[in-house]
Motif scaffolding. Sequence first.
Motif, mmCIF file in Angstrom:
data_model
loop_
_atom_site.group_PDB
_atom_site.id
_atom_site.type_symbol
_atom_site.label_atom_id
_atom_site.label_comp_id
_atom_site.label_asym_id
_atom_site.label_seq_id
_atom_site.Cartn_x
_atom_site.Cartn_y
_atom_site.Cartn_z
ATOM 1 N N ARG A 126 0.833 -1.201 0.000
ATOM 2 C CA ARG A 126 0.000 0.000 0.000
ATOM 3 C C ARG A 126 0.869 1.253 0.000
ATOM 4 N NH1 ARG A 126 -4.518 0.439 4.286
ATOM 5 N NH2 ARG A 126 -5.060 2.156 2.893
ATOM 6 N N ALA A 127 1.939 1.247 0.790
ATOM 7 C CA ALA A 127 2.838 2.399 0.823
ATOM 8 C C ALA A 127 3.483 2.622 -0.540
ATOM 9 C CB ALA A 127 3.913 2.189 1.891
ATOM 10 N N ASP A 128 3.894 1.545 -1.195
ATOM 11 C CA ASP A 128 4.532 1.664 -2.510
ATOM 12 C C ASP A 128 3.581 2.212 -3.569
ATOM 13 O OD1 ASP A 128 6.892 0.705 -1.503
ATOM 14 O OD2 ASP A 128 6.551 -1.369 -2.146
ATOM 15 N N ALA A 129 2.274 2.038 -3.339
ATOM 16 C CA ALA A 129 1.295 2.494 -4.327
ATOM 17 C C ALA A 129 1.153 4.009 -4.346
ATOM 18 C CB ALA A 129 -0.063 1.844 -4.052
ATOM 19 N N PHE A 130 1.597 4.688 -3.291
ATOM 20 C CA PHE A 130 1.517 6.150 -3.257
ATOM 21 C C PHE A 130 2.648 6.734 -4.095
ATOM 22 C CE2 PHE A 130 -0.646 5.090 0.779
ATOM 23 C CZ PHE A 130 -1.798 5.823 0.619
ATOM 24 N N ARG A 131 2.280 7.487 -5.133
ATOM 25 C CA ARG A 131 3.285 8.084 -6.009
ATOM 26 C C ARG A 131 3.785 9.422 -5.479
ATOM 27 N NH1 ARG A 131 4.850 3.588 -7.767
ATOM 28 N NH2 ARG A 131 3.309 2.410 -8.958
ATOM 29 N N VAL A 132 2.992 10.057 -4.627
ATOM 30 C CA VAL A 132 3.394 11.336 -4.042
ATOM 31 C C VAL A 132 4.136 11.039 -2.745
ATOM 32 C CG1 VAL A 132 2.603 13.548 -3.127
ATOM 33 C CG2 VAL A 132 1.390 12.471 -5.057
ATOM 34 N N PRO A 133 5.425 11.435 -2.641
ATOM 35 C CA PRO A 133 6.211 11.094 -1.444
ATOM 36 C C PRO A 133 5.561 11.534 -0.143
ATOM 37 C CG PRO A 133 7.651 11.934 -3.171
ATOM 38 C CD PRO A 133 6.243 12.124 -3.657
ATOM 39 N N GLY A 134 4.925 12.703 -0.107
ATOM 40 C CA GLY A 134 4.307 13.179 1.124
ATOM 41 C C GLY A 134 3.216 12.246 1.607
ATOM 42 N N ARG A 135 2.417 11.720 0.685
ATOM 43 C CA ARG A 135 1.350 10.795 1.078
ATOM 44 C C ARG A 135 1.928 9.476 1.562
ATOM 45 N NH1 ARG A 135 -4.004 11.392 -2.718
ATOM 46 N NH2 ARG A 135 -4.297 13.637 -2.411
ATOM 47 N N ARG A 136 2.960 9.007 0.883
ATOM 48 C CA ARG A 136 3.610 7.775 1.326
ATOM 49 C C ARG A 136 4.212 7.962 2.713
ATOM 50 N NH1 ARG A 136 6.348 7.124 -2.835
ATOM 51 N NH2 ARG A 136 8.454 7.720 -2.263
ATOM 52 N N GLN A 137 4.832 9.111 2.923
ATOM 53 C CA GLN A 137 5.421 9.414 4.229
ATOM 54 C C GLN A 137 4.361 9.399 5.322
ATOM 55 O OE1 GLN A 137 6.096 13.490 4.712
ATOM 56 N NE2 GLN A 137 7.271 13.341 6.602
ATOM 57 N N HIS A 193 -14.582 -2.856 6.850
ATOM 58 C CA HIS A 193 -15.493 -2.228 5.905
ATOM 59 C C HIS A 193 -14.936 -0.893 5.428
ATOM 60 C CE1 HIS A 193 -19.234 -1.213 3.969
ATOM 61 N NE2 HIS A 193 -19.431 -0.163 4.761
ATOM 62 N N ASN A 194 -14.982 -0.667 4.111
ATOM 63 C CA ASN A 194 -14.463 0.562 3.500
ATOM 64 C C ASN A 194 -12.995 0.807 3.851
ATOM 65 O OD1 ASN A 194 -16.673 1.373 1.989
ATOM 66 N ND2 ASN A 194 -17.582 2.557 3.647
ATOM 67 N N HIS A 195 -12.242 -0.292 3.978
ATOM 68 C CA HIS A 195 -10.798 -0.220 4.233
ATOM 69 C C HIS A 195 -10.469 0.476 5.550
ATOM 70 C CE1 HIS A 195 -9.859 -1.762 0.235
ATOM 71 N NE2 HIS A 195 -10.791 -0.957 -0.225
ATOM 72 N N ARG A 196 -11.387 0.414 6.501
ATOM 73 C CA ARG A 196 -11.119 0.989 7.823
ATOM 74 C C ARG A 196 -10.235 0.022 8.611
ATOM 75 N NH1 ARG A 196 -13.395 1.880 13.133
ATOM 76 N NH2 ARG A 196 -13.842 4.100 13.518
ATOM 77 N N PRO A 197 -9.041 0.462 9.070
ATOM 78 C CA PRO A 197 -8.166 -0.459 9.806
ATOM 79 C C PRO A 197 -8.768 -0.869 11.144
ATOM 80 C CG PRO A 197 -7.279 1.776 9.852
ATOM 81 C CD PRO A 197 -8.425 1.793 8.892
ATOM 82 N N ARG A 198 -8.490 -2.103 11.523
ATOM 83 C CA ARG A 198 -8.970 -2.623 12.804
ATOM 84 C C ARG A 198 -8.004 -3.704 13.267
ATOM 85 N NH1 ARG A 198 -14.218 -5.878 10.323
ATOM 86 N NH2 ARG A 198 -13.040 -7.625 9.401
ATOM 87 N N SER A 246 -15.489 13.233 10.245
ATOM 88 C CA SER A 246 -15.264 12.425 11.446
ATOM 89 C C SER A 246 -16.498 11.583 11.770
ATOM 90 C CB SER A 246 -14.886 13.326 12.633
ATOM 91 O OG SER A 246 -15.938 14.206 12.971
ATOM 92 N N ALA A 247 -17.687 12.152 11.543
ATOM 93 C CA ALA A 247 -18.923 11.391 11.761
ATOM 94 C C ALA A 247 -19.008 10.223 10.786
ATOM 95 C CB ALA A 247 -20.136 12.304 11.613
ATOM 96 N N ALA A 248 -18.696 10.489 9.513
ATOM 97 C CA ALA A 248 -18.754 9.432 8.508
ATOM 98 C C ALA A 248 -17.754 8.322 8.815
ATOM 99 C CB ALA A 248 -18.480 10.033 7.126
ATOM 100 N N LYS A 249 -16.571 8.682 9.295
ATOM 101 C CA LYS A 249 -15.558 7.672 9.611
ATOM 102 C C LYS A 249 -15.942 6.867 10.846
ATOM 103 C CE LYS A 249 -11.228 8.657 8.989
ATOM 104 N NZ LYS A 249 -9.917 9.341 9.130
#
Length: 265
Positions: A45-56, A86-91, A177-180
Motif C-alpha cells: 500500500r505504501a509503494d502504491a503512493f506516487r506522491v512522497p508526502g502521502r507515502r510518508q 469495511h471501506n478499508h477501515r483499519p482494525r 469524522s462522523a462518517a468515519k
Amino acid sequence: RYADRSRGLGDVYKRQVLWVVRVPSEPPAEALARSPLLSENECHRADAFRVPGRRQRFVLGRVLLKNLLASVLGREPADIDLELGHNHRPRLSPSMAAAAERRFGLPLDFNLSATPGRIACGMALGARIGVDVEAPAALEDLQELARTVLAPEEITWMNAQQEPLQAFYRLWTLKESAAKAHGEGLGLPFPELRMQPDEAGGLIANFDVLESHAERWSVLGLEASGPAALAVHWNAGNPGEIDLAPSLPPDAGLESIPVETTARL
C-alpha cells in the motif's frame, strides 16, 4: 513482560483518547522506506503512493498507530496485527481484538487521519470513534465544492465567517469524522449531516440521518496548533470524558502537537 509500556500514556479508561503528532518537513529516511513495523500488505500500500508526502504520512501513521496500540495493550509494536474492515477501515485482527476486550472488558476502536504536517489518532473503549484532520489548502472553486457537501444554511454560515475557507474545513472535518465513526466514509450524504447555525453564531450538530439515537453521539471541533481543522466524533455513555493531552510512547519518535477545543456539539 510488557506491564509498564502504558505508564504515562493518556488515560484510556476515560473511554476516549486523542493524539495529534507533527509530521516532519524533512522526513526521516525510514519514513520513505519500508518500516520494519509494516506488514507485507502495508508495504504494498505504501509503494502504491506516487506522491512522497502521502507515502510518508501513511508509513508514519502506521508506525504511530502500532506504537500507540502496543502501549495501550501492553505489547510490542511489531506484535500488533491489523487488518482492513469495511471501506478499508483499519482494525485489530480478530484474535488481537478479543485480547483487547479481555484486557479492558470493552471492545477497543480506533481511527487515524493524516494531512500535510499532522497525523491524528483517536481510540475509544466500548464506542465507535472517527477522527479527521485537515490542513486548509486553497480550493479552485470553494463555492462549487461547498454546494456538493454542505446544506444551504451551512453555506450561508460559512460565507458569513471572516475566513470562509477555514470555516469550510471546520464543517468538513465535523462531517468527515462522523462518517468515519460510522464506517461509511464518503458514502454518506454529506449535505444531510447538518451543522445548523445557532443564534450565537455557533453550530449545532444534527446527525439524525445516521440513526434514530443520534443524541448519543458527541462531536468535538478542535484546532491542532495553527490553522489545521480537527474533529472527533464518538458514541459513548460519558461524552465529556476525552483525554486531549496524552503523552506519546518514547519509541514512537514523533512530536505531539497541542490541541485546543473550538466547539463541543
